[in-house]
Design an enzyme around this catalytic site. Sequence first.
Site, PDB file in Angstrom:
ATOM      1  N   ASP A 277       6.537  32.289  78.430  1.00 46.48           N
ATOM      2  CA  ASP A 277       5.950  33.440  79.098  1.00 46.48           C
ATOM      3  C   ASP A 277       5.171  32.888  80.296  1.00 46.48           C
ATOM      4  O   ASP A 277       4.892  31.689  80.380  1.00 46.48           O
ATOM      5  CB  ASP A 277       5.041  34.238  78.157  1.00 46.48           C
ATOM      6  CG  ASP A 277       4.782  35.651  78.711  1.00 46.48           C
ATOM      7  OD1 ASP A 277       5.047  35.887  79.911  1.00 46.48           O
ATOM      8  OD2 ASP A 277       4.298  36.512  77.955  1.00 46.48           O
TER       9      ASP A 277
HETATM   10  C1  BGC Z   1       4.360  39.057  80.435  1.00 47.20           C
HETATM   11  C2  BGC Z   1       5.893  38.976  80.299  1.00 47.20           C
HETATM   12  C3  BGC Z   1       6.519  39.068  81.664  1.00 47.20           C
HETATM   13  C4  BGC Z   1       5.956  37.961  82.536  1.00 47.20           C
HETATM   14  C5  BGC Z   1       6.531  37.956  83.936  1.00 47.20           C
HETATM   15  C6  BGC Z   1       3.821  38.075  81.440  1.00 47.20           C
HETATM   16  O1  BGC Z   1       2.478  38.304  81.690  1.00 47.20           O
HETATM   17  O2  BGC Z   1       3.786  38.828  79.176  1.00 47.20           O
HETATM   18  O3  BGC Z   1       6.357  39.998  79.476  1.00 47.20           O
HETATM   19  O4  BGC Z   1       7.906  38.989  81.566  1.00 47.20           O
HETATM   20  O5  BGC Z   1       4.547  38.120  82.648  1.00 47.20           O
HETATM   21  O6  BGC Z   1       6.057  39.037  84.655  1.00 47.20           O
END
Ligand code: BGC
Length: 735
Positions: free
Chosen positions: A220
Amino acid sequence: MNMNLDQKAALIEGATTWTTRSAPGLRALHLADGPHGIRSQGAEGDSLGIGDSIPAVCFPPAVALGATWNPGLVRRVGEALGDEASGLGVDVLLGPGLNIKRSPLGGRNFEYLSEDPHVTGVLASQLVQGIQSRGVAATPKHFAVNNQETDRMRVSATVSQRALREIYLSAFERVVREARPWAFMSAYNRVNGTFASESRWLLTEVLRDEWGFDGLMMSDWGAVDEPARALAAGLDLEMPPSGRTDRITTAIRSGELTQSVLDLAVRRLRTLAERTAAPTGIRDVAAGEAVALDAAREAVTLLENDGILPLASGTRVLVVGEFARTPRFQGGGSSRVNPTRVVSALEALAELHDGPVSFEPGFTLGRDESIPLADAALAAAPAHDAVLLFLGLPDHAESEGFDRAHLSLPADQLALLARLDECGVPIVVVLSNGAVVDIATWRNAARAVVEGWLLGQEGGRAIAEVLTGAVNPSGRLTETVPLRLEDTPSFSTFPGRDGEVLYGEDVYVGYRSYDTFGREVAYPFGHGLSYTTFSYESVDVTGDGANSWTMRVSVRNTGERDGAEVVQLYVAPPEGSVSRPVHELRAFDKITLAPGEAGVVTLRVTPRDLAFWNARAERWQIEPGAYGFEIGASSRDIRLRVEVSSVGDGVVDPLRLDSTVGEWAQHPISAPFMQRMSAGASDALSAAPELAEMVRATPVMKLTSWGLGVTEEMVRGIVAQAAAYGETGAGAEDD
Ligand code: BGC
């Protein structure tokens, strides 16, 4: 391709926030959020949903897709998402989100499908297959146990192995086995003390070795604590780049890390690039919008209706509530899409309702209370036959990044409802919310309650179609609506403190808790009304071999409109060696029937559907006994029940040095020994039967000092024999 160590290490972090690096023979890949539409920004975008992105179709978020209970439709949404991604130059879509709604307060519940892993897994598999059918990689996330926003980058979920397997990992497992995703995203949080992004157990042993995942694991955004540890655990790509690849090269040069793990990660990046097709750059926005509308139509969930809906033609309607004019159709944070258009319920009602429609905003969507707006709505109400009152959670009340503190709607909205109720004009409440809200305390004021979730950009039209009867609602709850927050199973532990959250309710999540412990709820899991009625006429069960059955359920539309019913199958286990939920959803199907028409729904039960996770044996186990198959319209509305008998699967608990006399008596290898022992002591035991209970609970090793002729050597010998039996003996069927 000949690359030196530094060149290889450079590949395992992104080039930018949204792209991977290229190398000879390896193209750069473009990644984009998110689960319900494409949020494609320039190379240097943000991951918080702040900056603008290219307009894209905003499909219903997962909360609404879940409510459709329609795998075929969800597959079409996946395909349309894949088309949009490919059209916008995106190779890898960052979704779907599969985390379980442990608490209704979870700030990101709108991005997840259900409190139940079966419905989550089935629908997410369809999304993944749909997206990937267009040559775009799907990225199931957030692996794993990311069930809250509070402290999400640090918190450690303390959760039992059984709850992990049965609840929190199970949907991911189904998706891997059924849909074979090409990518996966690890979660921010820790699981039992270890960062998910650094857990070899999760990322390699369970995901790859057990389930067979063969794609790329990315972090993530910002989830990697220590890059070398993450790589060693099985994390292939750090996003966005943190500029710490020197940690990897240093660890390899010093011998702390083998080069083969880096080679593997690079190979997986190449495989991902090979699997994804070059984006088409061609879009059909109208086609995407049509799919978004179809999905929204099936997501609308009718919770209450005394017959006021659908609206009779000629009804003089007063629409109240800013949400009718300014829809809330998606949640905040990284998944926020810049929609191609937004259809409001107000404009759609004005077009579809056969009668006069007027409007009063009633309140604002900000934090400020507006008495004059409420007064104006009250003044207008008496001249109408019905008030359609659009209530809900504004953006500031729920979003990625924080959890809610309570289930209530904003106070100004509730005050408006109470005042309107006093005028005596019939009220229909239409809700816009990404997660469950309290309904029980005010529902008496409403003649009907329509749960409109967050329905994506076309949602306003779907709501108007349901209100006017152009569409017969067929959404069903994938999360229980509790009576009170205090009734929710995780109430006493959510969201934890000091960096830890204890999953003390164990496997009793959602209806598994309410139904097992007999707690009243406002609306049960699976509930949803229709403008027609259905009767469950019969069920025919056939055994398909050991521990597998097929059920053919005959359902008839007994009303006067076309309609769709979601037929749900819950399996009720017999009493066994562990405490289990009274029943669990194991299959469902949605069937559309004309008035008077009967149809047959086929539901399958596999061996795994009878099993629980035996933490001691570290495997699934089916215990023998009578299993109930309950077929119904919700977890509390069971219409047909049949019972089947299972001989179990022969899995036995492994024998350990600290196993008790009782446990020895049950294991096939040690049972004869125990029989001889108890025959020798039968006089003493029959003279004092209470002694027998005490002895049963005593570890066998303790007997070595009781002067009974049991030696440590004997105990060790039998435990060793039992271990060999465990490896070759009967075991749970993998399914
Ligand atoms: C979120 C993800 C997301 C990623 C990219 C993170 O803060 O938890 O779900 O895909 O950011 O935007």
